[in-house]
Scaffold this active site. Structure first.
Site, PDB file in Angstrom:
ATOM      1  CD  GLU A 307     -25.561  24.848  13.037  1.00 26.82           C
ATOM      2  OE1 GLU A 307     -25.549  25.337  13.620  1.00 26.82           O
ATOM      3  OE2 GLU A 307     -25.336  24.005  12.321  1.00 26.82           O
ATOM      4  CG  HIS A 331     -32.217  22.979  10.103  1.00 30.37           C
ATOM      5  ND1 HIS A 331     -33.665  22.400  10.486  1.00 30.37           N
ATOM      6  CD2 HIS A 331     -31.345  22.669  10.558  1.00 30.37           C
ATOM      7  CE1 HIS A 331     -32.838  22.991  11.829  1.00 30.37           C
ATOM      8  NE2 HIS A 331     -31.759  23.103  11.815  1.00 30.37           N
ATOM      9  CD  GLU A 332     -27.673  21.754   8.313  1.00 22.04           C
ATOM     10  OE1 GLU A 332     -27.327  23.471   9.670  1.00 22.04           O
ATOM     11  OE2 GLU A 332     -28.050  20.725   9.036  1.00 22.04           O
ATOM     12  CG  HIS A 335     -28.655  26.212  11.801  1.00 18.39           C
ATOM     13  ND1 HIS A 335     -29.248  27.390  12.760  1.00 18.39           N
ATOM     14  CD2 HIS A 335     -28.928  25.177  11.924  1.00 18.39           C
ATOM     15  CE1 HIS A 335     -28.948  26.396  13.752  1.00 18.39           C
ATOM     16  NE2 HIS A 335     -28.835  25.151  12.837  1.00 18.39           N
ATOM     17  CD  GLU A 354     -30.589  23.278  15.824  1.00 19.57           C
ATOM     18  OE1 GLU A 354     -31.054  23.460  14.542  1.00 19.57           O
ATOM     19  OE2 GLU A 354     -29.174  22.545  15.565  1.00 19.57           O
ATOM     20  CG  ASP A 409     -23.346  15.756  22.056  1.00 17.88           C
ATOM     21  OD1 ASP A 409     -23.413  17.264  21.562  1.00 17.88           O
ATOM     22  OD2 ASP A 409     -22.882  14.451  21.141  1.00 17.88           O
ATOM     23  CE1 TYR A 417     -32.226  20.171  15.155  1.00 17.77           C
ATOM     24  CE2 TYR A 417     -32.461  19.608  17.373  1.00 17.77           C
ATOM     25  CZ  TYR A 417     -31.549  20.045  15.891  1.00 17.77           C
ATOM     26  OH  TYR A 417     -30.387  19.499  15.636  1.00 17.77           O
TER      27      TYR A 417
END
Length: 645
Positions: A307, A331-332, A335, A354, A409, A417
């Site tokens: 994003e 979705h992006e 953001h 998220e 990560d 999410y």
């Protein structure tokens, strides 16, 4: 621990941020001034920075892209402020070659780098004369990246669609910006920035910022390009791409960048982007970043999308030919509010980025494509979440994570999410959509350009929406956030469109009917995904539930060897690997060696590895071939499964 600005006044903070956070006015690409609230800095365990003492407010890059050496080199000038008397600043670097540090007059400054950590890199401490109250200071760092910089991928011409020119792109999330920009690489330390990038004249740099003017001559065969971002952003959103790229507008504020040979298909696929921006603004307020363009990257890009402000980076796997995967764009785009505008202060609160974005994405899809399409997407996400909950350690199924000693990560799972989105849908269901929407729009407005923690979220929602103990008890907010698994008030989404799909799946998979009875041609991508996701309730791990004849029937009848939709093909390949279906191995090999999206690559290698003496030799052979074409974000994950060739 939360620390306030102490002796630094709100006025000094406004000066440190360039006097404002920025909001774009309608029809203009220039920012307008809005008020900025003081920032409470939270200790970020994934950064060496001490922003409560001294912090970076602005980054000015002057870098040259060298495709032969595979490096970016030049300077990063950092504008800093801090507490009165502060005489050093601590930055984050990883595998950077720091040549020298000077003040704005060119005088050298003393600096040192600390011990190297495999995850965090090193602290870079720069010393200077003590800061006066409200003073802003500039330091200039001369440095170069290394060819193995984890944020950057340098592609040969053969790894691009055009096949004629090289390509480079960055991916900074979560803590990889420190491998190409020496700064305080924490999402809670927002920074404005500008850049001058020189590159070969036959290539075009693009960045997650406003382009300023055209190219300028920068020596034989080279051109310089300038960019600026006047809204303060978390460092992971500073992004760059350099390649043979062209642009086509969708409307006056949206468009597509990609390689010329891909431009027509990418543009046609992404036409709904303009409507999505309009729908998002109707839901939760103005889009504050000026333009919203997309850069469709070569196949090695490790994520579905990133994003980056003004310029979403996107995988070419979304180009399905039928616009069936454009929820990724939704979705992006979402953001731009949840993540870019209001950002998790640390990666322990990743769900604030998220979970909100998945919820918002689904509302955009509902507004444009109707409730049934939105419900199908919710249901697919819910299925993914159930698998994730079953596989993760209990502690990692909480929304608020403990990532001490771990790579952030590891928090990028479906819990952030899908459980996050399910939590917000639960609040919406209980309080009503109208009240929830009013709160969420206000949440974005109240907290714009500020870092957010779970505790601040709870304070906000308890102040403006959940104001009684009875409602608090009904919502079970603390259980959703701080406890593992799913609270007792969860309700799975139910899509009636999937009822006939589930019946067809049971008829084929359980009752052993013919594949010719599957109404595949009339199904949407989401219905096809649902069909291929079906599993017996009593399936033992590793147990076959299809015969070789059934697999061959399915593959041939549905023409799965020629399937061009990445989501559908991935779902089929998971079935094939689980059943050790040898005829699908060439399809699997082609899939894994022609794109590097971690969402697909990592689970397929995990599935191969789980198949022991059959799957592991296949995984080792394919990975040795595919790994050079993957971004470090992907290889770091797959190396842990297969091992480094």
């Amino acid at each position: 621990m939360i620390r306030k600005f102490g002796l630094v006044s709100a006025l000094a903070l406004a000066a440190a941020l360039g006097g404002c956070a920025a909001m774009n006015t309608p029809g203009s690409d220039s920012p307008a001034v809005i008020a900025t609230a003081p920032v409470d800095y939270v200790r970020d365990i994934h950064s060496y920075a001490r922003p409560e003492i001294a912090r970076v407010n602005h980054v000015s890059l002057d870098l040259a892209a060298d495709f032969q050496a595979q490096t970016l080199s030049g300077t990063a000038a950092l504008d800093i402020t801090g507490e009165p008397g502060a005489n050093e600043i601590v930055l984050d670097v990883r595998n950077l070659d720091i040549q020298d540090v000077r003040d704005v007059a060119g005088a050298p400054l003393r600096f040192e780098t600390g011990a190297n950590d495999a995850i965090l890199g090193q602290p870079l401490t720069v010393h200077f004369a003590a800061l006066a109250p409200g003073e802003r200071r500039r330091i200039v760092i001369r440095y170069a990246t290394r060819p193995d910089a984890a944020a950057l991928q340098w592609l040969t011409p053969a790894q691009t669609a055009g096949g004629q020119k090289p390509y480079m792109f960055s991916q900074g999330q979560a803590i990889l910006t420190r491998t190409w920009v020496p700064t305080q690489d924490s999402p809670g330390i927002r920074q404005t920035w500008d850049a001058r990038i020189t590159a070969p004249s036959d290539l075009k740099p693009v960045m997650s910022a406003e382009a300023v003017g055209g190219g300028e001559p920068a020596g034989p065969g080279r051109t310089a390009w300038r960019f600026r971002m006047t809204n303060p952003v978390p460092p992971y959103l500073i992004a760059i791409g350099v390649g043979d790229v062209a642009f086509q507008a969708i409307d006056e504020r949206t468009g597509v960048w990609t390689e010329p040979s891909m431009l027509h298909a990418a543009h046609d696929e992404l036409v709904p982007t303009a409507e999505m921006v309009d729908a998002a603004e109707r839901l939760y307020g103005p889009y504050r970043w000026g333009r919203y363009d997309l850069l469709v990257l070569p196949p090695s890009f490790p994520f579905g999308g990133m994003e980056n402000p003004r310029l979403t980076f996107a995988t070419p796997t979304i180009i399905a030919g039928d616009r069936s995967l454009v929820s990724l764009v939704a979705h992006e785009l979402a953001h731009s509010w949840s993540g870019n505008l209001v950002t998790n202060a640390t990666w322990a609160d990743f769900w604030l980025n998220e979970g909100f974005t998945v919820y918002f994405e689904n509302r955009i899809m509902e507004a444009l494509y109707g409730p049934e399409r939105a419900l199908m997407l919710q249901s697919l996400g819910w299925g993914d979440l159930q698998s994730t909950l079953a596989d993760l350690p209990s502690a990692d199924t909480r929304l608020k994570l403990d990532l001490a000693g771990r790579d952030p990560d590891e928090g990028l799972t479906d819990v952030a999410y899908e459980k996050g989105a399910a939590f917000l849908r639960t609040i919406e269901r209980v309080v009503g959509r109208e009240r929830f929407d009013a709160w969420l729009k206000g949440y974005f407005e109240r907290n714009a350009f500020r870092p957010m923690t779970t505790e601040r979220f709870l304070e906000d929602i308890r102040t403006h929406l959940v104001t009684t103990k009875a409602l608090e008890d009904q919502l079970m907010m603390d259980a959703w956030i701080y406890q593992p698994g799913m609270p007792s008030n969860w309700q799975p989404p139910v899509s009636t469109a999937f009822v006939p799909v589930d019946a067809a799946a049971r008829a084929f998979f359980a009752d052993k009917g013919p594949a010719s009875a599957i109404p595949w041609a009339g199904w949407s991508t989401q219905e096809r995904q649902r069909f291929l996701a079906w599993r017996p309730d009593s399936q033992r791990e590793g147990a076959d539930w299809l015969t070789e004849a059934q697999l061959a029937d399915l593959e041939a009848t549905l023409n799965l060897r020629e399937e061009g939709n990445a989501e559908v093909l991935y779902s089929w390949l998971q079935i094939a690997v689980q059943h050790r279906y040898q005829p699908a191995v060439p399809t699997l090999e082609k899939f894994l060696t022609t794109m590097g999206r971690r969402k697909f690559v990592l689970p397929l290698f995990q599935s191969l590895w789980a198949e022991g003496d059959w799957g592991r030799p296949i995984a080792t052979r394919i990975y040795a071939q595919a790994r050079p074409g993957y971004h470090p974000v992907t290889t770091n994950s797959v190396d842990a499964v297969v091992g480094r060739p």
